[in-house]
Scaffold this motif. Structure first.
Motif: not given
Length: 152
Positions: A97, A81, A95, A104, A100-101
């Motif tokens: 993501e 992460e 990264n 991530p 957004n998540k």
């Protein structure tokens, strides 16, 4: 006789130096591989992963595993992460993501530890050869005994 005595006296010092795996980053790995090619073990983890913590407490503290990783391998540990930008072999990895998540995952674990048609899972351990080619991937808890067998 004197040499044998010296070896017996220094053995505890050598063993005491091998209590922890000498983890490195991908940036350190690139320099190490350029200086001396070796096999590589990459341990991908996340702080919330219970089996990752269990492997850290058991397999990665086993004296045989520690000795093998510190002498025959380069050991890389990466939090999947991380939001860090990592440069490796002239390429920038990020990264994508992050933000957004909920959990991530960085590009590097997605690249090295993904399986076709399967979601990314932890723990993930990847073994690479001296040419940095993936040889094996493990997506499960690895006990000290299993890790010893893998590293032999």
């Amino acid at each position: 006789m004197l040499v044998s005595l010296f070896c017996l006296m220094t053995l505890p010092m050598v063993q005491s130096q091998q209590k922890e795996v000498k983890w490195m980053s991908f940036e350190q790995l690139e320099n190490a591989l350029a200086a001396e090619p070796r096999r590589v073990l990459v341990d991908f983890y996340a702080d919330w992963c219970a089996y990752c913590r269990k492997m850290d407490e058991a397999a990665f503290r086993d004296p045989e595993v520690v000795a093998a990783l510190n002498t025959k391998y380069y050991a890389v540990r990466m939090n999947v992460e991380t939001r860090d930008t990592i440069y490796f072999s002239g390429v920038q990895y990020v990264n994508r993501e992050a933000g957004n998540k909920r959990n991530p995952v960085h590009e590097i674990p997605l690249m090295l530890a993904s399986r076709a048609g399967e979601p990314f899972t932890l723990p993930a351990v990847v073994l690479l050869d001296e040419s940095f080619q993936v040889r094996r991937r493990y997506f499960e808890y690895l006990s000290p005994e299993r890790m010893r067998n893998i590293l032999r």
